[in-house]
Write an enzyme that holds these catalytic residues in place. Structure first.
Site, PDB file in Angstrom:
ATOM      1  N   ASP A  11     -42.785   9.128 -95.985  1.00 31.37           N
ATOM      2  CA  ASP A  11     -42.512   8.244 -94.848  1.00 31.37           C
ATOM      3  C   ASP A  11     -41.068   8.504 -94.455  1.00 31.37           C
ATOM      4  O   ASP A  11     -40.144   8.114 -95.161  1.00 31.37           O
ATOM      5  CB  ASP A  11     -42.711   6.780 -95.281  1.00 31.37           C
ATOM      6  CG  ASP A  11     -42.249   5.782 -94.213  1.00 31.37           C
ATOM      7  OD1 ASP A  11     -41.921   6.209 -93.098  1.00 31.37           O
ATOM      8  OD2 ASP A  11     -42.221   4.575 -94.528  1.00 31.37           O
ATOM      9  N   LYS A  72     -34.035   9.228 -86.502  1.00 29.43           N
ATOM     10  CA  LYS A  72     -35.420   9.293 -86.016  1.00 29.43           C
ATOM     11  C   LYS A  72     -35.503   8.981 -84.517  1.00 29.43           C
ATOM     12  O   LYS A  72     -36.354   9.507 -83.808  1.00 29.43           O
ATOM     13  CB  LYS A  72     -36.261   8.295 -86.812  1.00 29.43           C
ATOM     14  CG  LYS A  72     -37.754   8.374 -86.557  1.00 29.43           C
ATOM     15  CD  LYS A  72     -38.480   7.589 -87.618  1.00 29.43           C
ATOM     16  CE  LYS A  72     -39.944   7.464 -87.362  1.00 29.43           C
ATOM     17  NZ  LYS A  72     -40.623   6.777 -88.463  1.00 29.43           N
ATOM     18  N   GLU A 149     -48.430   6.600 -88.487  1.00 24.28           N
ATOM     19  CA  GLU A 149     -48.089   5.514 -89.438  1.00 24.28           C
ATOM     20  C   GLU A 149     -49.188   4.454 -89.577  1.00 24.28           C
ATOM     21  O   GLU A 149     -49.496   4.048 -90.701  1.00 24.28           O
ATOM     22  CB  GLU A 149     -46.738   4.896 -89.058  1.00 24.28           C
ATOM     23  CG  GLU A 149     -45.580   5.845 -89.416  1.00 24.28           C
ATOM     24  CD  GLU A 149     -44.269   5.526 -88.715  1.00 24.28           C
ATOM     25  OE1 GLU A 149     -44.165   4.449 -88.096  1.00 24.28           O
ATOM     26  OE2 GLU A 149     -43.353   6.354 -88.777  1.00 24.28           O
ATOM     27  N   ASP A 171     -45.968  -3.877 -87.685  1.00 16.73           N
ATOM     28  CA  ASP A 171     -44.951  -3.051 -88.343  1.00 16.73           C
ATOM     29  C   ASP A 171     -43.550  -3.457 -87.868  1.00 16.73           C
ATOM     30  O   ASP A 171     -43.170  -3.176 -86.730  1.00 16.73           O
ATOM     31  CB  ASP A 171     -45.242  -1.574 -88.003  1.00 16.73           C
ATOM     32  CG  ASP A 171     -44.243  -0.623 -88.653  1.00 16.73           C
ATOM     33  OD1 ASP A 171     -43.226  -1.087 -89.205  1.00 16.73           O
ATOM     34  OD2 ASP A 171     -44.483   0.599 -88.606  1.00 16.73           O
TER      35      ASP A 171
END
Ligand code: AMP
Length: 602
Positions: A11, A72, A149, A171
Site C-alpha cells: 500500500d 502520491k 484500493e 476511506d
C-alpha cells in the site's frame, strides 16, 4: 506461476505505506523494529544522507525544504520536487519509499523480493498508474498487478468470495477521503460510484486540535507561538499523538517540555483535552463525509439497506466518532475486525499470495469474540437503573486491545464504587453474562460527578485486565479475568451469576435459561403455579405496585447509600413483576418493605 515466486503486496499511501506478504501460513504485515507503518516521507539530511520514513518525518520539523511529503498527490504529473540541492521526479521519490519497503520485506522473509502488487486509488488515471509502475521499476520491483484500493479492502475483509456483495468502502486517510460503493464478486470489484475530497483527512483533525490547544494556551495567558515554526511543528506532532490516544481514551494530555522561550524563560506546555472537545471540533468535517456517503449511495442507485457491509479503510477511521456517524446515517455498524490503516496492504498481500500460488481466502486476525464492559447507573427503557450497560471493548476488535471510558459517581461524598463486569451486547447488564467485579474504596470526599476511569486490556490469550482509576487522585484498583474470550459452559455461567449475586449481597438468584440469559416467557423458578393465578395473584400484584409507588416517592428523601440500595431493589422488583415471578417478588418486596420502613422511621 511457480510456487517459489515471492510476491509482496504494497500500500503506497499518501501519508503512510505498508508491505504485506505470506509468512507462517498467513498473510501479514511485515513490520520493521515493531512498527508496521512506514511514513511516506523522504528527506535529505544536511550531510547528504538519504532519509526514508520516520527519520525523514522527524527532520521535516527542522528542515521542511529538505523533506518531501505526500508525493502520491503528484504522481502522473510532470512536476518535480527538490530536497536540498537535488531535484526528483515523483516516481523517483516513490521509488525510494518502495525500495525501503522491499528491503524491509527481504529482511523479514529472508529472501530476495523482486515482485510486488501495488495499490492505487480507484480514480487514478492511466498516467498515474503508469507512474506507479515506473516507481516500482526504479526500485527494482516488477509489478504484476496494480490493484484498486477498494478492491484490496474487499479482498482483505474476505468480502470478495462466494457470492456477489454490495459494499460501501469509507476511506479516510491522513490527507484524502474517498467513499466508494462497489459490487464485489470473485477477484473483481466494480466501482458503482465514488465521491470524496482530495484534501480532507486526519491531518485536518490535527490542525483543528492544534488551533484549539493554541487558543486555550493564549486564553490562559500563554505565549502566541504562531510565528515560531519549530514550536508549531512540535505542537502539531503533539496534537496528532493526542488525537490517536483519544480513539481509545476519554482524555489525552499534551505535554511538551521547553516548547518555546518567552523573554528568556522556558515555556512548558501541559494541556488536557477530552474526547468530547475533540469530537466537537471535527463534527462538521465528518458531516461532510456523510454527505458524500449519501451522494455515493444515490449515484449507485442503492439504499443503505441494500448494503452487505461497510468497510473502513485509512488510519483516521480509528476515531470512534466516524463509526458512530456512519451507523447513524446507514443503520449499519461498520466492520471493525481489521486495522483500517493496514487493510489495503493486507488486501494487496492476499492478491500477491494468490498470484504466488497460495490459496488464500481472506486475512486471518485474532479478534475478540465478545464485547466487554461494566454496568452503570443510567436510564433504560424509561427507568433509572444501575444495570445499564455499554461495552468498552466491542466484539470483533482485533487483539490485543486497550480501551478506557469515563464514569461518574452519582452521590456527594461517595467513597466507593462497584464495578460489575459483563460479557455481551445487551443494553441491560442483567441479560449479559457477569464475569467478575470489584469495589474501589477510599474515593475523595467530593460532590457527585467524581470521574472514574475504567480501563480494559484484552490480550491475545484472552486475559482481560480491568482497572478502575479515580481521575483526580490516581487511586486505582485492578482485577484480571482469565479466559475472558473462551465461551463459558452453562454450568460456568450459572456459577458466575451466583458469584455475582453473592458479591452484590443479594439472596436470590435471578432466573435464567440454560444460556444464562433472560428469556421472557420461559418457565422460570418461581413460576410453578402456586398462588400465581386468579384473585390472589391480582391482589399480590397490586400490593407490589403500591410498594413500587411508595418506594419511588420516597427516593428523593433518601441519603445516597439508601437511595442506591432502594433503586437496585426497585429495579429488580419491577423486573420480577414483569415476569410475574412470584417467589422473587415476595423476597424483594420484603427487602424493600424493610428498607422503606426504616427510612420512614428516620
Ligand atoms: P493512513 O493514510 O491510512 O495511514 O492514515 C493516516 C491518518 O490516520 C493520520 O492522520 C493519522 O494521524 C491517523 N491515525 C492513525 N492512527 C490513528 C488513531 N489511533 N486514531 C485516530 N487517527 C489515527
Amino acid at each position: 506461476m511457480r510456487m517459489a515466486d515471492v510476491i509482496v503486496g504494497i500500500d503506497l499511501g499518501t501519508t503512510n505505506s505498508e508491505v504485506a506478504a505470506f509468512l507462517d501460513g498467513r498473510v501479514q504485515i511485515l513490520p520493521v523494529e515493531g512498527d508496521p507503518i512506514l511514513p511516506s516521507v523522504v528527506g535529505m539530511a544536511l550531510d547528504g544522507t538519504l532519509l526514508v520514513g520516520a527519520p525523514a518525518r522527524n527532520q521535516s520539523v527542522l528542515y521542511p525544504e529538505r523533506t518531501v511529503r505526500s508525493i502520491k498527490r503528484l504522481m502522473g504529473s510532470s512536476q518535480t520536487v527538490s530536497m536540498g540541492e537535488r531535484t526528483f521526479t515523483p516516481p523517483e521519490v516513490s521509488a525510494l519509499i518502495l525500495r525501503e519497503l522491499k528491503e524491509r520485506a527481504e529482511a523479514s522473509l529472508g529472501t530476495e523480493v523482486k515482485k510486488a502488487v501495488i495499490t492505487v486509488p480507484a480514480y487514478f488515471s492511466d498516467a498515474q498508474r503508469q507512474a506507479t509502475r515506473d516507481a516500482g521499476a526504479i526500485a527494482g520491483l516488477e509489478v504484476p498487478r496494480i490493484l484498486n484500493e477498494p478492491t484490496a479492502a474487499a479482498l482483505a475483509y474476505g468480502e470478495d468470495r462466494h457470492e456477489a456483495k454490495t459494499l460501501l468502502i469509507y476511506d479516510l486517510g491522513g490527507g484524502t477521503f474517498d467513499v466508494s460503493v462497489v459490487h464485489a464478486e470473485g477477484d473483481l470489484t466494480e466501482v458503482l460510484s465514488s465521491h470524496g475530497d482530495t484534501h480532507l483527512g486526519g491531518d485536518d483533525f490535527d490542525q483543528l486540535l492544534l488551533e484549539h490547544v493554541h487558543g486555550r494556551l493564549i486564553a490562559g495567558g500563554g505565549p502566541d507561538l504562531r510565528a515560531d515554526r519549530r514550536a508549531m511543528s512540535r505542537l502539531l506532532w503533539s496534537a496528532e499523538e493526542a488525537k490517536k490516544r483519544l480513539s481509545d481514551e476519554p482524555w489525552a494530555r499534551l505535554r511538551e517540555e521547553h516548547l518555546a522561550e518567552v523573554r528568556g524563560v522556558p515555556f512548558h506546555l501541559d494541556v488536557e483535552v477530552s474526547r468530547q472537545d475533540f469530537e466537537r471540533l471535527i463534527e462538521h468535517l465528518l458531516e461532510r463525509t456523510i454527505n458524500s456517503v449519501h451522494k455515493a449511495l444515490s449515484d449507485a442507485g442503492k439504499r443503505p439497506t441494500e448494503l452487505d457491509a461497510i468497510l473502513l479503510v485509512g488510519g483516521a477511521t480509528r476515531t470512534p466518532l466516524v463509526s458512530e456517524f456512519l451507523e447513524r446515517a446507514t443503520g449499519m455498524r461498520p466492520r471493525q475486525d481489521l486495522h483500517p490503516d493496514l487493510c489495503v496492504a493486507l488486501g494487496a498481500g492476499v492478491l500477491a499470495s494468490r498470484l504466488a500460488g497460495h490459496d488464500i481466502e481472506k486475512v486471518l486476525v485474532d479478534v475478540s469474540p465478545y464485547s466487554f464492559g461494566p454496568s452503570h447507573l443510567g436510564i433504560l427503557e424509561g427507568r433509572v437503573t444501575p444495570h445499564c450497560y455499554h461495552p468498552i471493548i466491542r466484539r470483533n476488535s482485533p487483539l490485543p486491545v486497550s480501551k478506557t471510558e469515563s464514569y461518574w459517581t452519582a452521590s456527594d461524598d461517595q467513597t466507593k464504587v462497584r464495578l460489575d463486569i459483563y460479557q455481551g451486547d445487551d443494553p441491560n447488564a442483567l441479560r449479559n453474562i457477569p464475569i467478575g467485579g470489584f469495589e474501589v474504596e477510599g474515593l475523595s470526599l467530593v460532590p457527585s460527578g467524581n470521574e472514574i476511569l475504567c480501563r480494559m486490556d484484552l490480550d491475545l490469550d484472552g486475559i482481560l485486565r480491568v482497572t478502575a482509576v479515580e481521575k483526580r487522585t490516581g487511586l486505582s484498583k485492578a482485577i484480571t479475568i482469565e479466559r475472558a474470550t473462551t465461551a463459558l459452559s452453562p454450568e460456568e455461567v450459572r456459577k458466575a451469576r451466583e458469584r455475582m449475586r453473592e458479591l452484590a449481597g443479594d439472596e436470590e438468584l435471578d432466573a435464567e435459561d440454560v444460556d444464562g440469559r433472560w428469556e421472557p416467557g420461559d418457565d422460570e423458578p418461581g413460576d410453578g403455579g402456586e398462588g400465581n393465578e386468579g384473585e390472589e395473584s391480582n391482589d399480590h400484584l397490586s400490593r407490589v405496585d403500591g410498594l413500587l409507588e411508595r418506594g419511588r416517592t420516597l427516593l428523593p428523601k433518601m441519603g445516597p447509600d439508601d437511595r442506591g440500595e432502594a433503586m437496585a431493589l426497585l429495579e429488580r422488583l419491577e423486573e420480577a413483576r414483569e415476569k410475574t415471578d412470584a417467589l422473587l417478588m415476595e423476597s424483594l418486596s420484603q427487602q424493600l418493605e424493610d428498607l422503606l420502613f426504616f427510612i420512614e422511621e428516620k
